[in-house]
Design a protein around this motif. Structure first.
Motif, PDB file in Angstrom:
ATOM      1  N   GLU A   6      -5.688   6.688   3.338  1.00  0.00           N
ATOM      2  CA  GLU A   6      -6.009   5.503   2.542  1.00  0.00           C
ATOM      3  C   GLU A   6      -5.330   5.633   1.182  1.00  0.00           C
ATOM      4  OE1 GLU A   6      -7.574   2.745   3.350  1.00  0.00           O
ATOM      5  OE2 GLU A   6      -8.070   3.397   5.380  1.00  0.00           O
ATOM      6  N   SER A   7      -4.705   4.548   0.723  1.00  0.00           N
ATOM      7  CA  SER A   7      -3.875   4.635  -0.478  1.00  0.00           C
ATOM      8  C   SER A   7      -4.662   5.082  -1.708  1.00  0.00           C
ATOM      9  CB  SER A   7      -3.183   3.295  -0.745  1.00  0.00           C
ATOM     10  OG  SER A   7      -4.115   2.248  -0.966  1.00  0.00           O
ATOM     11  N   ALA A   8      -5.876   4.579  -1.894  1.00  0.00           N
ATOM     12  CA  ALA A   8      -6.652   4.972  -3.070  1.00  0.00           C
ATOM     13  C   ALA A   8      -6.999   6.455  -3.027  1.00  0.00           C
ATOM     14  CB  ALA A   8      -7.921   4.130  -3.175  1.00  0.00           C
ATOM     15  N   ALA A   9      -7.416   6.934  -1.864  1.00  0.00           N
ATOM     16  CA  ALA A   9      -7.756   8.353  -1.723  1.00  0.00           C
ATOM     17  C   ALA A   9      -6.533   9.229  -1.963  1.00  0.00           C
ATOM     18  CB  ALA A   9      -8.336   8.615  -0.336  1.00  0.00           C
ATOM     19  N   ILE A  10      -5.388   8.796  -1.466  1.00  0.00           N
ATOM     20  CA  ILE A  10      -4.150   9.556  -1.658  1.00  0.00           C
ATOM     21  C   ILE A  10      -3.824   9.675  -3.139  1.00  0.00           C
ATOM     22  CG2 ILE A  10      -1.639   9.459  -1.326  1.00  0.00           C
ATOM     23  CD1 ILE A  10      -2.242   8.214   1.463  1.00  0.00           C
ATOM     24  N   MET A  11      -3.907   8.573  -3.867  1.00  0.00           N
ATOM     25  CA  MET A  11      -3.563   8.594  -5.289  1.00  0.00           C
ATOM     26  C   MET A  11      -4.528   9.459  -6.088  1.00  0.00           C
ATOM     27  SD  MET A  11      -2.140   4.835  -6.257  1.00  0.00           S
ATOM     28  CE  MET A  11      -3.650   3.971  -5.882  1.00  0.00           C
ATOM     29  N   ILE A  12      -5.808   9.336  -5.803  1.00  0.00           N
ATOM     30  CA  ILE A  12      -6.799  10.124  -6.542  1.00  0.00           C
ATOM     31  C   ILE A  12      -6.622  11.608  -6.244  1.00  0.00           C
ATOM     32  CG2 ILE A  12      -9.269  10.597  -6.759  1.00  0.00           C
ATOM     33  CD1 ILE A  12      -9.676   7.541  -6.303  1.00  0.00           C
ATOM     34  N   TYR A  13      -6.354  11.947  -4.993  1.00  0.00           N
ATOM     35  CA  TYR A  13      -6.114  13.354  -4.648  1.00  0.00           C
ATOM     36  C   TYR A  13      -4.914  13.904  -5.408  1.00  0.00           C
ATOM     37  CZ  TYR A  13      -4.554  17.453  -2.078  1.00  0.00           C
ATOM     38  OH  TYR A  13      -4.126  18.721  -1.758  1.00  0.00           O
ATOM     39  N   MET A  14      -3.819  13.178  -5.399  1.00  0.00           N
ATOM     40  CA  MET A  14      -2.622  13.673  -6.080  1.00  0.00           C
ATOM     41  C   MET A  14      -2.884  13.873  -7.573  1.00  0.00           C
ATOM     42  SD  MET A  14       0.684  11.856  -4.251  1.00  0.00           S
ATOM     43  CE  MET A  14       0.231  10.156  -4.617  1.00  0.00           C
ATOM     44  N   THR A  15      -3.630  12.945  -8.167  1.00  0.00           N
ATOM     45  CA  THR A  15      -3.910  13.026  -9.600  1.00  0.00           C
ATOM     46  C   THR A  15      -4.841  14.187  -9.930  1.00  0.00           C
ATOM     47  OG1 THR A  15      -3.637  10.635  -9.800  1.00  0.00           O
ATOM     48  CG2 THR A  15      -4.801  11.740 -11.574  1.00  0.00           C
ATOM     49  N   GLU A  16      -5.883  14.359  -9.138  1.00  0.00           N
ATOM     50  CA  GLU A  16      -6.889  15.375  -9.450  1.00  0.00           C
ATOM     51  C   GLU A  16      -6.506  16.769  -8.973  1.00  0.00           C
ATOM     52  OE1 GLU A  16     -10.672  14.079  -7.995  1.00  0.00           O
ATOM     53  OE2 GLU A  16     -10.861  12.503  -9.520  1.00  0.00           O
ATOM     54  N   ARG A  65       0.820  -1.212   0.000  1.00  0.00           N
ATOM     55  CA  ARG A  65       0.000   0.000   0.000  1.00  0.00           C
ATOM     56  C   ARG A  65       0.853   1.260   0.000  1.00  0.00           C
ATOM     57  NH1 ARG A  65      -4.194  -2.730   4.331  1.00  0.00           N
ATOM     58  NH2 ARG A  65      -5.363  -3.959   2.798  1.00  0.00           N
ATOM     59  N   THR A  66       2.012   1.230   0.651  1.00  0.00           N
ATOM     60  CA  THR A  66       2.895   2.395   0.586  1.00  0.00           C
ATOM     61  C   THR A  66       3.557   2.502  -0.786  1.00  0.00           C
ATOM     62  OG1 THR A  66       4.702   1.108   1.604  1.00  0.00           O
ATOM     63  CG2 THR A  66       3.334   2.431   3.073  1.00  0.00           C
ATOM     64  N   HIS A  67       3.840   1.356  -1.399  1.00  0.00           N
ATOM     65  CA  HIS A  67       4.418   1.385  -2.750  1.00  0.00           C
ATOM     66  C   HIS A  67       3.477   2.081  -3.727  1.00  0.00           C
ATOM     67  CE1 HIS A  67       5.311  -0.580  -6.768  1.00  0.00           C
ATOM     68  NE2 HIS A  67       6.423   0.065  -6.488  1.00  0.00           N
ATOM     69  N   ARG A  68       2.173   1.852  -3.577  1.00  0.00           N
ATOM     70  CA  ARG A  68       1.197   2.466  -4.486  1.00  0.00           C
ATOM     71  C   ARG A  68       1.307   3.983  -4.488  1.00  0.00           C
ATOM     72  NH1 ARG A  68      -3.811  -0.794  -1.753  1.00  0.00           N
ATOM     73  NH2 ARG A  68      -3.334  -2.863  -2.618  1.00  0.00           N
ATOM     74  N   THR A  69       1.346   4.557  -3.307  1.00  0.00           N
ATOM     75  CA  THR A  69       1.331   6.021  -3.227  1.00  0.00           C
ATOM     76  C   THR A  69       2.630   6.616  -3.760  1.00  0.00           C
ATOM     77  OG1 THR A  69       2.087   5.939  -0.917  1.00  0.00           O
ATOM     78  CG2 THR A  69      -0.281   5.991  -1.296  1.00  0.00           C
ATOM     79  N   LEU A  70       3.748   5.950  -3.480  1.00  0.00           N
ATOM     80  CA  LEU A  70       5.025   6.414  -4.016  1.00  0.00           C
ATOM     81  C   LEU A  70       5.043   6.301  -5.538  1.00  0.00           C
ATOM     82  CD1 LEU A  70       7.350   4.735  -1.366  1.00  0.00           C
ATOM     83  CD2 LEU A  70       6.936   7.198  -1.609  1.00  0.00           C
ATOM     84  N   TRP A  71       4.521   5.204  -6.053  1.00  0.00           N
ATOM     85  CA  TRP A  71       4.460   5.002  -7.502  1.00  0.00           C
ATOM     86  C   TRP A  71       3.647   6.115  -8.161  1.00  0.00           C
ATOM     87  CZ3 TRP A  71       2.034  -0.090  -9.887  1.00  0.00           C
ATOM     88  CH2 TRP A  71       2.101  -0.029 -11.284  1.00  0.00           C
ATOM     89  N   MET A  72       2.492   6.426  -7.597  1.00  0.00           N
ATOM     90  CA  MET A  72       1.659   7.476  -8.170  1.00  0.00           C
ATOM     91  C   MET A  72       2.382   8.814  -8.159  1.00  0.00           C
ATOM     92  SD  MET A  72      -1.664   7.735  -9.309  1.00  0.00           S
ATOM     93  CE  MET A  72      -0.806   8.297 -10.789  1.00  0.00           C
ATOM     94  N   ALA A  73       3.051   9.117  -7.060  1.00  0.00           N
ATOM     95  CA  ALA A  73       3.778  10.385  -6.969  1.00  0.00           C
ATOM     96  C   ALA A  73       4.868  10.470  -8.031  1.00  0.00           C
ATOM     97  CB  ALA A  73       4.376  10.549  -5.575  1.00  0.00           C
ATOM     98  N   HIS A  74       5.562   9.363  -8.263  1.00  0.00           N
ATOM     99  CA  HIS A  74       6.608   9.361  -9.288  1.00  0.00           C
ATOM    100  C   HIS A  74       6.009   9.459 -10.691  1.00  0.00           C
ATOM    101  CE1 HIS A  74      10.261   8.859  -6.928  1.00  0.00           C
ATOM    102  NE2 HIS A  74       9.627   7.987  -6.161  1.00  0.00           N
ATOM    103  N   GLU A  75       4.884   8.792 -10.943  1.00  0.00           N
ATOM    104  CA  GLU A  75       4.223   8.918 -12.250  1.00  0.00           C
ATOM    105  C   GLU A  75       3.852  10.374 -12.531  1.00  0.00           C
ATOM    106  OE1 GLU A  75       3.632   6.966 -14.768  1.00  0.00           O
ATOM    107  OE2 GLU A  75       3.876   4.924 -13.996  1.00  0.00           O
ATOM    108  N   LEU A  76       3.451  11.077 -11.481  1.00  0.00           N
ATOM    109  CA  LEU A  76       3.017  12.464 -11.632  1.00  0.00           C
ATOM    110  C   LEU A  76       4.178  13.451 -11.644  1.00  0.00           C
ATOM    111  CD1 LEU A  76      -0.033  12.334  -9.189  1.00  0.00           C
ATOM    112  CD2 LEU A  76      -0.116  12.339 -11.693  1.00  0.00           C
ATOM    113  N   GLY A  77       5.377  12.966 -11.341  1.00  0.00           N
ATOM    114  CA  GLY A  77       6.535  13.850 -11.313  1.00  0.00           C
ATOM    115  C   GLY A  77       6.523  14.826 -10.151  1.00  0.00           C
ATOM    116  N   LEU A  78       5.929  14.419  -9.031  1.00  0.00           N
ATOM    117  CA  LEU A  78       5.800  15.315  -7.886  1.00  0.00           C
ATOM    118  C   LEU A  78       7.088  15.361  -7.063  1.00  0.00           C
ATOM    119  CD1 LEU A  78       2.240  14.315  -6.612  1.00  0.00           C
ATOM    120  CD2 LEU A  78       2.861  16.267  -8.056  1.00  0.00           C
TER     121      LEU A  78
END
Length: 211
Positions: free
Chosen positions: A68-78, A15-28
């Protein structure tokens, strides 16, 4: 709102890998606090002030805290960044379809399938040894995986079309988890998982998560 001051807490889990992955995809740009679960670090006062449930991952951005990992990823994306290669819903129907995938993956594959196995298998000293529950979680996961196999066969090449989405990261994370538990996956889903695993953002997040 810029991503100045963005913090991601947690390391060492799917679950922590997910959020880090999303952040890297977004270039944050973000500050990472690599604390692990069940290490005592999640019970320190500084962390409990963020998440009294003493679980990771956690996002803090200005006054906002998400746990929550899903909420974190959606927030970062949106809210923080949406490069062209990342899916972000442009209308309510697309957003609902994406959220449907996220909810299905989190509830049926993650919580009811894989985490049931984890709770009563590797974590049986905490939650109790329950072979029947482990077997049931495995069978349930495989049953629900049939739906995903059909969906991926029609994907182009991801769940929401040509662009990677938080739902894809959630699903690929569950496939990684399944492989660690020696759960057989259809060839179609192995190909999908392998496409995700060679992404530079996946690799960068894995290195950070496993350090």
């Amino acid at each position: 709102m810029a991503n100045d001051g963005l913090e991601l807490w947690g390391a060492g889990t799917a679950r922590t890998h997910r959020t880090l992955w999303m952040a890297h995809e977004l270039g944050l740009t973000f500050r990472h606090f690599p604390i692990g679960p069940r290490t005592g670090e999640t019970k320190e006062p500084a962390f409990l002030a963020l998440n009294p449930r003493h679980k990771v991952p956690v996002l803090r951005h200005s006054d906002l805290v998400l746990t929550e990992s899903a909420a974190i990823m959606i927030y970062m994306t949106e809210r923080l960044a949406t490069p062209d290669h990342v899916f972000c819903a442009g209308d309510p129907v697309a957003r609902a379809r994406h959220l449907e995938w996220c909810f299905f993956i989190m509830s049926e594959l993650d919580a009811n399938g894989l985490y049931t196995m984890r709770r009563h298998g590797p974590l049986k000293e905490i939650y109790g040894d329950a072979p029947v529950a482990v077997r049931g979680g495995r069978e349930y996961f495989l049953h629900q995986l049939e739906q995903m196999d059909e969906a991926i066969r029609g994907a182009d090449p991801s769940l929401m079309g040509a662009r990677i989405s938080p739902a894809d990261i959630l699903f690929a994370s569950c496939l990684d988890w399944a492989l660690r538990y020696d759960i057989p996956l259809p060839a179609n889903l192995i190909d999908y998982r392998d496409r995700m695993a060679v992404r530079p953002a996946y690799q960068a997040a894995k290195e950070q998560n496993d350090a």
